[in-house]
Scaffold this motif. Structure first.
Motif, PDB file in Angstrom:
ATOM      1  N   LYS A  79      50.005  47.246  41.464  1.00  0.00           N
ATOM      2  CA  LYS A  79      48.684  47.633  41.967  1.00  0.00           C
ATOM      3  C   LYS A  79      47.677  46.498  41.834  1.00  0.00           C
ATOM      4  CE  LYS A  79      50.544  51.532  42.735  1.00  0.00           C
ATOM      5  NZ  LYS A  79      51.902  51.102  42.371  1.00  0.00           N
ATOM      6  N   GLY A  80      48.022  45.501  41.011  1.00  0.00           N
ATOM      7  CA  GLY A  80      47.128  44.361  40.861  1.00  0.00           C
ATOM      8  C   GLY A  80      46.947  43.573  42.145  1.00  0.00           C
ATOM      9  N   ILE A  81      47.929  43.692  43.060  1.00  0.00           N
ATOM     10  CA  ILE A  81      47.813  42.962  44.321  1.00  0.00           C
ATOM     11  C   ILE A  81      46.670  43.519  45.162  1.00  0.00           C
ATOM     12  CG2 ILE A  81      49.408  44.403  45.661  1.00  0.00           C
ATOM     13  CD1 ILE A  81      50.484  41.849  46.922  1.00  0.00           C
ATOM     14  N   ILE A  82      46.374  44.821  45.010  1.00  0.00           N
ATOM     15  CA  ILE A  82      45.237  45.424  45.695  1.00  0.00           C
ATOM     16  C   ILE A  82      43.933  44.821  45.163  1.00  0.00           C
ATOM     17  CG2 ILE A  82      43.958  47.550  46.099  1.00  0.00           C
ATOM     18  CD1 ILE A  82      46.461  47.544  47.654  1.00  0.00           C
ATOM     19  N   ALA A  83      43.827  44.744  43.827  1.00  0.00           N
ATOM     20  CA  ALA A  83      42.619  44.183  43.227  1.00  0.00           C
ATOM     21  C   ALA A  83      42.427  42.731  43.641  1.00  0.00           C
ATOM     22  CB  ALA A  83      42.694  44.293  41.697  1.00  0.00           C
ATOM     23  N   PHE A  84      43.531  41.962  43.718  1.00  0.00           N
ATOM     24  CA  PHE A  84      43.424  40.559  44.107  1.00  0.00           C
ATOM     25  C   PHE A  84      42.957  40.428  45.561  1.00  0.00           C
ATOM     26  CE2 PHE A  84      45.169  36.667  45.923  1.00  0.00           C
ATOM     27  CZ  PHE A  84      44.703  35.718  45.030  1.00  0.00           C
ATOM     28  N   CYS A  85      43.568  41.189  46.465  1.00  0.00           N
ATOM     29  CA  CYS A  85      43.186  41.121  47.884  1.00  0.00           C
ATOM     30  C   CYS A  85      41.794  41.676  48.124  1.00  0.00           C
ATOM     31  CB  CYS A  85      44.192  41.888  48.739  1.00  0.00           C
ATOM     32  SG  CYS A  85      45.815  41.121  48.836  1.00  0.00           S
ATOM     33  N   ASN A  86      41.290  42.449  47.174  1.00  0.00           N
ATOM     34  CA  ASN A  86      39.969  43.046  47.320  1.00  0.00           C
ATOM     35  C   ASN A  86      38.871  42.150  46.772  1.00  0.00           C
ATOM     36  OD1 ASN A  86      38.618  45.201  48.435  1.00  0.00           O
ATOM     37  ND2 ASN A  86      38.690  46.458  46.598  1.00  0.00           N
ATOM     38  N   PHE A 451      38.957  35.942  37.531  1.00  0.00           N
ATOM     39  CA  PHE A 451      39.564  35.523  36.265  1.00  0.00           C
ATOM     40  C   PHE A 451      39.910  36.732  35.398  1.00  0.00           C
ATOM     41  CE2 PHE A 451      37.799  31.300  37.209  1.00  0.00           C
ATOM     42  CZ  PHE A 451      38.852  30.492  36.783  1.00  0.00           C
ATOM     43  N   ALA A 452      39.060  37.757  35.440  1.00  0.00           N
ATOM     44  CA  ALA A 452      39.347  38.962  34.660  1.00  0.00           C
ATOM     45  C   ALA A 452      40.620  39.648  35.146  1.00  0.00           C
ATOM     46  CB  ALA A 452      38.163  39.927  34.737  1.00  0.00           C
ATOM     47  N   SER A 453      40.839  39.649  36.470  1.00  0.00           N
ATOM     48  CA  SER A 453      42.051  40.269  36.994  1.00  0.00           C
ATOM     49  C   SER A 453      43.300  39.537  36.518  1.00  0.00           C
ATOM     50  CB  SER A 453      42.002  40.299  38.524  1.00  0.00           C
ATOM     51  OG  SER A 453      42.083  38.991  39.072  1.00  0.00           O
ATOM     52  N   LEU A 454      43.179  38.236  36.274  1.00  0.00           N
ATOM     53  CA  LEU A 454      44.313  37.468  35.757  1.00  0.00           C
ATOM     54  C   LEU A 454      44.545  37.729  34.273  1.00  0.00           C
ATOM     55  CD1 LEU A 454      43.591  34.044  37.537  1.00  0.00           C
ATOM     56  CD2 LEU A 454      45.145  35.864  38.262  1.00  0.00           C
ATOM     57  N   LEU A 455      43.465  38.018  33.548  1.00  0.00           N
ATOM     58  CA  LEU A 455      43.584  38.304  32.112  1.00  0.00           C
ATOM     59  C   LEU A 455      43.968  39.744  31.827  1.00  0.00           C
ATOM     60  CD1 LEU A 455      40.424  36.464  30.694  1.00  0.00           C
ATOM     61  CD2 LEU A 455      42.807  35.765  30.416  1.00  0.00           C
ATOM     62  N   ALA A 456      43.639  40.639  32.748  1.00  0.00           N
ATOM     63  CA  ALA A 456      43.764  42.065  32.456  1.00  0.00           C
ATOM     64  C   ALA A 456      45.215  42.504  32.258  1.00  0.00           C
ATOM     65  CB  ALA A 456      43.119  42.878  33.580  1.00  0.00           C
ATOM     66  N   MET A 457      46.116  42.018  33.101  1.00  0.00           N
ATOM     67  CA  MET A 457      47.494  42.489  33.022  1.00  0.00           C
ATOM     68  C   MET A 457      48.169  42.124  31.694  1.00  0.00           C
ATOM     69  SD  MET A 457      50.616  42.071  35.755  1.00  0.00           S
ATOM     70  CE  MET A 457      49.630  42.881  37.011  1.00  0.00           C
ATOM     71  N   PRO A 458      48.141  40.861  31.262  1.00  0.00           N
ATOM     72  CA  PRO A 458      48.748  40.566  29.946  1.00  0.00           C
ATOM     73  C   PRO A 458      48.012  41.248  28.799  1.00  0.00           C
ATOM     74  CG  PRO A 458      47.624  38.626  30.823  1.00  0.00           C
ATOM     75  CD  PRO A 458      47.684  39.617  31.929  1.00  0.00           C
ATOM     76  N   THR A 459      46.693  41.445  28.949  1.00  0.00           N
ATOM     77  CA  THR A 459      45.940  42.138  27.900  1.00  0.00           C
ATOM     78  C   THR A 459      46.425  43.572  27.741  1.00  0.00           C
ATOM     79  OG1 THR A 459      43.964  40.788  28.295  1.00  0.00           O
ATOM     80  CG2 THR A 459      43.650  42.892  27.163  1.00  0.00           C
ATOM     81  N   GLU A 460      46.582  44.278  28.863  1.00  0.00           N
ATOM     82  CA  GLU A 460      47.050  45.657  28.818  1.00  0.00           C
ATOM     83  C   GLU A 460      48.459  45.752  28.222  1.00  0.00           C
ATOM     84  OE1 GLU A 460      47.932  49.412  31.874  1.00  0.00           O
ATOM     85  OE2 GLU A 460      47.073  47.535  32.623  1.00  0.00           O
ATOM     86  N   ILE A 461      49.335  44.829  28.592  1.00  0.00           N
ATOM     87  CA  ILE A 461      50.717  44.849  28.086  1.00  0.00           C
ATOM     88  C   ILE A 461      50.748  44.629  26.580  1.00  0.00           C
ATOM     89  CG2 ILE A 461      52.918  43.618  28.159  1.00  0.00           C
ATOM     90  CD1 ILE A 461      52.380  43.104  31.147  1.00  0.00           C
ATOM     91  N   GLU A 462      49.992  43.650  26.095  1.00  0.00           N
ATOM     92  CA  GLU A 462      50.001  43.349  24.658  1.00  0.00           C
ATOM     93  C   GLU A 462      49.386  44.469  23.839  1.00  0.00           C
ATOM     94  OE1 GLU A 462      51.550  40.891  23.110  1.00  0.00           O
ATOM     95  OE2 GLU A 462      52.330  40.359  25.100  1.00  0.00           O
TER      96      GLU A 462
END
Length: 478
Positions: A79-86, A451-462
């Motif tokens: 779903k991150g691809i939606i946020a990136f394209c948006n 930049f937040a969208s790039l940080l968010a995914m690893p943050t959520e996983i950790e």
């Protein structure tokens, strides 16, 4: 009210003072009061409503697309691809138009272009089921939204005195805040109709913008000082013969003045204007959005607790029926408080002083660290989820307030920075300087979101891993 042709041209230095003089909040109050006394309350209302609608409609499609992310792409697609394209196309628009293109702005053609791009983009999402077509449509709508935000903020600088420009920014910001609530509500109501019908209905919303622009928005000349006897001329209706490199809304000014098509800001001029704003406005705005969207996209999805029991938490049990209800609840709280704080100036509250503009970013950072600790380790014991929910509620509310205050106050303050009339040698160049300064700030918030969208995914996983390590398995069940 007819078509907005651009800023009226004044024939003397005396009248130019009214155009480019700065404005404090007290001056805003006194001037607005004088407008009421002279029977121009209706003009202020129409101006405020116009910019509120601009902000609302320009941003509402962005929210609808994010709200519909689960329905727009296959389950196997991140779903991150939606946020990136948006966000990425909007960032390109905010970077390209003010920094690369030069010359006078063609507001009418920009607005028509944004309307058509949004319409075509949403139709592509609605009528095609392929992933590529839908992502392309999202990119078109995103680019339109970014260019639209840039355009309407620049448009606010064409209103003089600066108090009226500040009035425009205040209502624009309020509209963008309302878009978060309206967009989420619209998709909640339309999603039952399916993507094709729901997004198809949403595609007609952009046409509200040109209708507002032509039929509701007062022209800048309506707010010039009518007590002066100095003559001025409205800009001509026809904008033909204008270079295609995003130059002028107007082809000539006064009949006895030479054309100024060749007047534009050079790269040196833009750097001169940009340099003082880097730490004063752009860095605080970038940090606020970086921290804010890292919280919303990376930390908030992990702020999960057991479903409150009716016996212990009667009220909470009526709101939260499953673990999946927590994230929408945090987003609703955030969007509501953003709307309230972005409306602060339009509600008559005084703007923040310039020296306090970094404060929201500092508070956001503290909230980010605190919520990360709450997610990873748990500040309260596991059997007191009510305290944890109340604690997160308060912090997310403060997060939204800080984000909204940062947005409206940064753009309000830069709108109020008009050139000293005694130093204005070329009125068109001074106008372009105001437009560039407010337009260049959009790069800061969009880059923070990216930049937040790039940080968010690893943050959520950790954070989820840390929860699992201490025996809290709720994040695994989503």
């Amino acid at each position: 009210m007819g078509r907005l042709e651009g800023q009226a041209v004044l024939g003397t230095t005396t009248h130019r003072k009214s155009t480019y003089s700065g404005c404090s909040s007290s001056y805003y109050t006194s001037h607005a009061h004088s407008l009421y006394k002279t029977g121009e309350k209706r003009l202020l209302f129409k101006l405020g409503l116009s910019f509120f609608l601009f902000g609302l409609i320009n941003n509402v499609l962005y929210v609808i697309i994010l709200s519909a992310a689960l329905d727009l792409v296959p389950p196997s697609t991140p779903k991150g691809i939606i946020a990136f394209c948006n966000i990425a196309p909007a960032l390109i628009a905010k970077l390209g138009w003010p920094y690369i293109l030069k010359g006078k702005i063609r507001y009418t053609r920009r607005i028509f272009g944004c309307c058509l791009l949004s319409f075509i983009g949403m139709l592509a999402v609605a009528l095609h089921e392929s992933l590529f077509s839908r992502l392309l449509g999202i990119c078109l709508a995103s680019f339109s939204s970014g260019l639209g935000e840039l355009t309407f903020l620049q448009l606010s600088t064409t209103y003089s005195p600066a108090a009226i420009g500040g009035h425009s920014v205040g209502y624009w910001s309020s509209g963008t805040g309302a878009a978060g609530l309206l967009g989420a509500f619209l998709w909640w109501e339309l999603r039952g109709l399916g993507v094709e019908v729901g997004v198809g209905i949403s595609s007609v919303l952009p046409f509200v913008i040109p209708l507002t622009y032509f039929l509701l928005l007062p022209r800048p000349v309506a707010f010039l000082d009518r007590t002066t006897s100095i003559a001025y001329s409205a800009l001509p209706f026809d904008d033909s013969g204008i270079p295609t490199s995003d130059t002028s809304e107007e082809s000539s000014l006064l009949g006895n003045e030479p054309k100024s098509e060749s007047v534009f800001l050079t790269a040196t001029d833009k750097w001169r204007l940009l340099r003082p704003m880097l730490f004063k406005y752009m860095l605080p705005l970038f940090c606020v959005y970086l921290y804010e969207y890292t919280i919303n996209q990376g930390i908030a999805p992990t702020l999960l607790y057991p479903v409150p029991s009716p016996e212990r938490y009667g009220f909470l049990s009526k709101i939260i029926h499953s673990v999946r209800d927590y994230y929408p609840l945090w987003q609703l709280i955030y969007q509501t408080t953003v709307f309230i704080s972005r409306s602060s100036i339009s509600l008559g509250l005084p703007p923040m002083s310039i020296r306090l503009l970094p404060l929201p970013a500092v508070v956001q950072l503290a909230i980010l660290i605190t919520l990360a600790c709450e997610s990873a380790f748990g500040i309260f014991s596991a059997d007191h989820e009510g305290r944890s929910i109340a604690f997160v509620f308060i912090l997310v509310s403060i997060e939204g307030i800080c984000g909204g205050l940062a947005y409206v106050n940064v753009f309000y303050r830069i709108n109020q920075e008009r050139p000293d009339p005694s130093t204005v040698e070329n009125e068109e160049l001074a106008k372009q300087e105001c437009e560039f300064k407010i337009g260049s700030l959009g790069f800061a918030d969009s880059s923070g979101i990216l930049f937040a969208s790039l940080l968010a995914m690893p943050t959520e996983i950790e954070l989820c891993k840390l929860q699992v390590a201490r025996g809290k398995l709720l994040c695994q069940g989503l």
